[in-house]
Motif scaffolding. Structure first.
Motif: not given
Ligand SMILES: C[S@@+](CC[C@H](N)C(=O)[O-])C[C@H]1O[C@@H](n2cnc3c(N)ncnc32)[C@H](O)[C@@H]1O
Length: 461
Positions: A77, A251-254, A279-280, A11, A92, A248, A270-272
């Motif tokens: 995103e 995983c993943g956080y916003s 990446y955050a 991602f 993103c 999410f 935003h956290i990957t």
């Molecule tokens: C929460 S978004 C945040 C993106 C942000 N720009 C960052 O810091 O990376 C990306 C994270 O959520 C996860 N994720 C899970 N479901 C998602 C979805 N439907 N769309 C985008 N990301 C998703 C991705 O694998 C990733 O870890």
């Protein structure tokens, strides 16, 4: 090529961000007096209209929270902030942020009575981790600028910059056009955008709904987004903010934060968390320097470092609006001692550069920090350091540059004062590498000449 090297699917955490300020069209100025009511303007756009814009960018709204000054949307995103006279869109992954520009401009222009037209724009981003996967207008910074010039070049005072070392994997890309000062003579606002890579693996466990089975890592059971925000330390970065958070699946956080004390201020994180490409990003924006004069960039840097403990972090500090306040703010940054932005002894700061924007639009300072030592334990995601040479985008010199991602401190071994390769875009780097301090404007031309000579002498394969 990179899909063979990285876990698949991976991602792209790095976001693109656009901020468009609007004013009432000239022919409607008489009837409205040019005033956009704080609850009106762009905030009158219907949810359906915003959905169309987000669909064009290939993302969707998952949550919304509002206060008197703005509406904050968490997206699949990243985030969208809608003020009466301003839109900030940050996306993103492989989203097509710039494809949302035309629908936004069209809808703004059709708002009854006001007919809003753009007055200024700022596009920013760090270097993509997977540049070859970007699409449409985002294939390169040159493409992005071409598109932006087509839509906003007529506003004047337009320019683009790539800040930071050309040999680094995280440069800061900026495109600006229009006049921020005309619109906001007395207001000076500040935004800080932080990007972090090689996150601490133990800390990243907070952002998984399903616990990692990996040995050596302590699982953090998922309870609720609020608990994640609290337990991960994120709430402590933004204490006076009302936080709209989302974890999410898997995983993943916003999150979006709305400052309850200074209601125009917002934050977004935003956290990957996945290993291999963790990446955050943490952003604190629209800080009114007149109202919130206690705001401290160095406190913000320290808080991000303490909470995330990343292997590497960059900060872009943009200050624009009221000339006197922005000038005073940046002189206070540059005249104080060089340790202003140091984070204890655990981070070194291999580079810092400084760009004045055209026509008194303000300034951008760009700083990079690298972790100097690691404690025992599961450590951090090695991120892109997975044992292969990566080809990274280097749009400002119009060619690709190879670097060895295995180096823990890629910038330290190079002359950090050499901003990027294209002197026409970046020779405004005002740092004197011998003292690590900013230089005055008078010294600037001389320093730029020296840097260019040294740049020409250096060789890099
Ligand atoms: C929460 S978004 C945040 C993106 C942000 N720009 C960052 O810091 O990376 C990306 C994270 O959520 C996860 N994720 C899970 N479901 C998602 C979805 N439907 N769309 C985008 N990301 C998703 C991705 O694998 C990733 O870890």
């Amino acid at each position: 090529m990179q899909s063979e090297l990285y876990p698949s699917p991976h991602f792209e955490g790095v976001e693109k961000r656009i901020e468009i300020n609007f004013r009432v069209a000239a022919d409607d100025n008489k009837s409205t007096g040019g005033i956009i009511p704080v609850a009106g303007g762009l905030r009158c756009l219907s949810r359906a209209a915003l959905d169309v814009c987000m669909t064009a960018a290939e993302c969707e709204i998952v949550s919304v929270r509002s206060n008197e000054k703005f509406d904050a949307y968490v997206l699949s995103e990243s985030s969208l902030f809608v003020f009466a006279d301003k839109i900030v869109l940050k996306t993103c992954g492989t989203t097509k942020l710039l494809s949302a520009v035309d629908p936004i401009l069209e809808r703004a222009a059709s708002i009854e009575r006001l007919k809003l037209v753009p007055s200024s724009v700022r596009f920013t981003r760090s270097t993509y981790l997977f540049p070859e996967e970007q699409r449409e207008h985002h294939v390169s910074f040159t493409d992005e600028c071409e598109f932006l010039e087509g839509r906003f070049g007529h506003l004047g005072s337009n320019s683009s910059y790539v800040m930071g070392s050309n040999f680094d994997d995280a440069q800061w890309h900026v495109y600006v056009a229009g006049d921020f000062v005309e619109e906001t003579k007395s207001e000076a606002s500040l935004s800080v955008e932080c990007c972090m890579t090689s996150l601490h693996r133990e800390h990243s466990q907070h952002f998984f709904r399903e616990n990692s089975q990996e040995e050596g890592l302590t699982a953090v059971p998922f309870v609720s987004s609020e608990k994640t925000t609290h337990d991960s330390g994120i709430q402590s970065i933004f204490e006076s903010f009302s936080i709209d958070d989302y974890v999410f699946e898997p995983c993943g956080y916003s999150m979006n934060g709305l400052n309850e004390e200074y209601s125009g201020e917002y934050s977004t994180i935003h956290i990957t968390p996945e290993d291999g490409f963790s990446y955050a990003s943490v952003e604190h924006s629209n800080v009114d320097l007149n109202a919130n004069s206690a705001f401290s960039v160095s406190n913000f840097v320290e808080k991000c470092a303490n909470v995330f403990q990343p292997g590497k972090m960059t900060f872009a500090v943009t200050c624009h609006g009221g000339r006197e306040t922005t000038n005073a703010f940046f002189s206070s940054l540059t005249s104080t001692n060089k340790d202003l932005f140091c984070v204890g002894e655990t981070y070194s700061r291999p580079s810092m550069c400084f760009q004045q924007l055209p026509k008194d639009q303000g300034f951008v300072a760009y700083l990079t920090f690298v972790k100097t030592c690691d404690e025992e334990g599961p450590g951090r995601d090695k991120g892109l350091n997975i044992g292969s040479v990566v080809v990274s985008e280097s749009v400002n010199v119009g060619k690709k540059v190879a670097y060895d991602p295995r180096s823990e401190t890629p910038m330290c071994i190079l002359d950090a004062a050499m901003s990027s390769g294209d002197s026409s875009e970046t020779d405004d780097s005002l740092r004197d590498s011998s003292t690590d301090e900013f230089v005055s404007y008078d010294q600037h031309d001389e320093l730029a000449g020296q840097l260019l000579q040294r740049q020409q002498r250096s060789s890099f394969v």
